[in-house]
Scaffold this active site. Structure first.
Site, PDB file in Angstrom:
ATOM      1  N   HIS A  53      18.936  39.395  27.230  1.00 56.58           N
ATOM      2  CA  HIS A  53      17.914  40.335  26.774  1.00 56.58           C
ATOM      3  C   HIS A  53      17.005  40.602  27.979  1.00 56.58           C
ATOM      4  CE1 HIS A  53      18.356  39.894  22.206  1.00 56.58           C
ATOM      5  NE2 HIS A  53      19.327  39.181  22.746  1.00 56.58           N
TER       6      HIS A  53
ATOM      7  N   GLU B 243      25.201  34.076   9.421  1.00 61.52           N
ATOM      8  CA  GLU B 243      25.317  33.880   7.975  1.00 61.52           C
ATOM      9  C   GLU B 243      26.459  32.920   7.632  1.00 61.52           C
ATOM     10  OE1 GLU B 243      25.381  36.968   9.472  1.00 61.52           O
ATOM     11  OE2 GLU B 243      23.224  37.056   9.182  1.00 61.52           O
TER      12      GLU B 243
ATOM     13  N   SER C 256      17.382  41.846  13.412  1.00 57.63           N
ATOM     14  CA  SER C 256      16.270  42.640  13.964  1.00 57.63           C
ATOM     15  C   SER C 256      16.108  43.920  13.144  1.00 57.63           C
ATOM     16  CB  SER C 256      16.549  42.988  15.435  1.00 57.63           C
ATOM     17  OG  SER C 256      17.643  43.876  15.543  1.00 57.63           O
TER      18      SER C 256
END
Ligand code: 8IG
Length: 277
Positions: A76, A198, A217
């Site tokens: 990022h 998940e 996000s």
């Protein structure tokens, strides 16, 4: 966190819109650009798009702008760029997203969006890397976000701020994106808190309640962007099939690799869409 004591958004008495206005003033001063027209948040896989949108006239470290945090994650990019397109539009590219799972609170998650609005941006383009639920989708495929389900249980809105979220992901802008690439599919984005991926049962739940994309996000940012009056366009890069849809375990490395492979193609697409805005 060592910086939380002095962070301007962590003071409960702070007005987050005043902090965003300060950040916008920093951006104007450091870029020499008084107003931006469009803001673009780059999620994983989308980083190369900035190079194709136009001429970069200024690059800032996010940490030089009021209220922005250092990036939590390798991969990022913690920078803000001001880009001038060939049609004369000013694009603020936000390569420094604060995720909800970092635990700094939702004010810090949406600060970049409120700052973008304070710079004058009328259009907010949100991109992310995400898991796909539709079995016909494949890793590396970009999809439009048509709507969302916010499973964080949180909101960027404070107090009795009743905001309409009809057509949150603008039909007009989705049509425009499909004009650039008629093969673009779309789906409903479910934001989980993360940072764990998940369970297969959670993915089945997301599918049952109408979700097609799972991620960590975007929904809180989209709500804040709507509150600030911006028109929103959302893109997900499907970097992996969601847990249980794909039968092998998910790895962060796999996600990064799928993003890297798709990057040139989706970046060109995004640059063409931005050129039409
Ligand atoms: I990249 O499968 C990426 N981000 N929640 N689930 C969630 N977030 C993601 C996923 C995923 N892939």
């Amino acid at each position: 966190m060592s910086d939380s004591i002095t962070h301007p958004l962590d003071d409960p008495g702070a007005d987050p819109f005043a902090v965003a206005a300060d950040a916008a003033a920093d951006i104007a001063r450091l870029t020499g650009v008084d107003r931006h027209d469009i803001a673009l948040t780059l999620g994983s896989g989308w980083g190369k798009a900035a190079d194709l949108i136009g001429e970069t006239t200024a690059t800032l470290a996010a940490t030089d702008v009021t209220g922005f945090s250092a990036p939590a994650l390798a991969g990022h990019v913690g920078s803000l760029r001001s880009i001038l397109t060939s049609s004369g539009k000013r694009v603020l590219v936000i390569g420094a997203r604060t995720h909800y799972y970092e635990g700094h609170g939702v004010r810090r998650v949406v600060h970049s969006v409120r700052t973008a609005a304070a710079t004058g941006a009328k259009t907010m383009v949100l991109t992310n890397g995400a898991g796909g639920i539709k079995p016909t989708w494949t890793p590396g495929q970009p999809v439009l976000i048509s709507d969302h389900i916010n499973l964080t249980g949180d909101s960027p809105l404070e107090g009795a701020t009743f905001i309409d979220l009809t057509d949150l992901y603008s039909t007009r802008l989705r049509d425009l994106a499909r004009h650039v690439d008629p093969s673009l599919e779309e789906g409903v984005y479910c934001q989980f808190r993360g940072p764990q991926y998940e369970t297969p049962a959670e993915v089945r739940m997301a599918k049952t309640i109408g979700g097609h994309i799972v991620g960590m996000s975007t929904t809180l940012e989209a709500i804040a962007a709507r509150e600030s009056g911006m028109e929103i366009l959302g893109f997900s890069l499907i970097t992996n099939m969601a847990a249980g849809i794909q039968t092998t375990p998910l790895s962060h490395r796999e996600v990064l690799e799928a993003g890297q492979a798709a990057e040139p193609v989706i970046s060109a697409l995004l640059a063409r869409v931005i050129g039409q805005l």
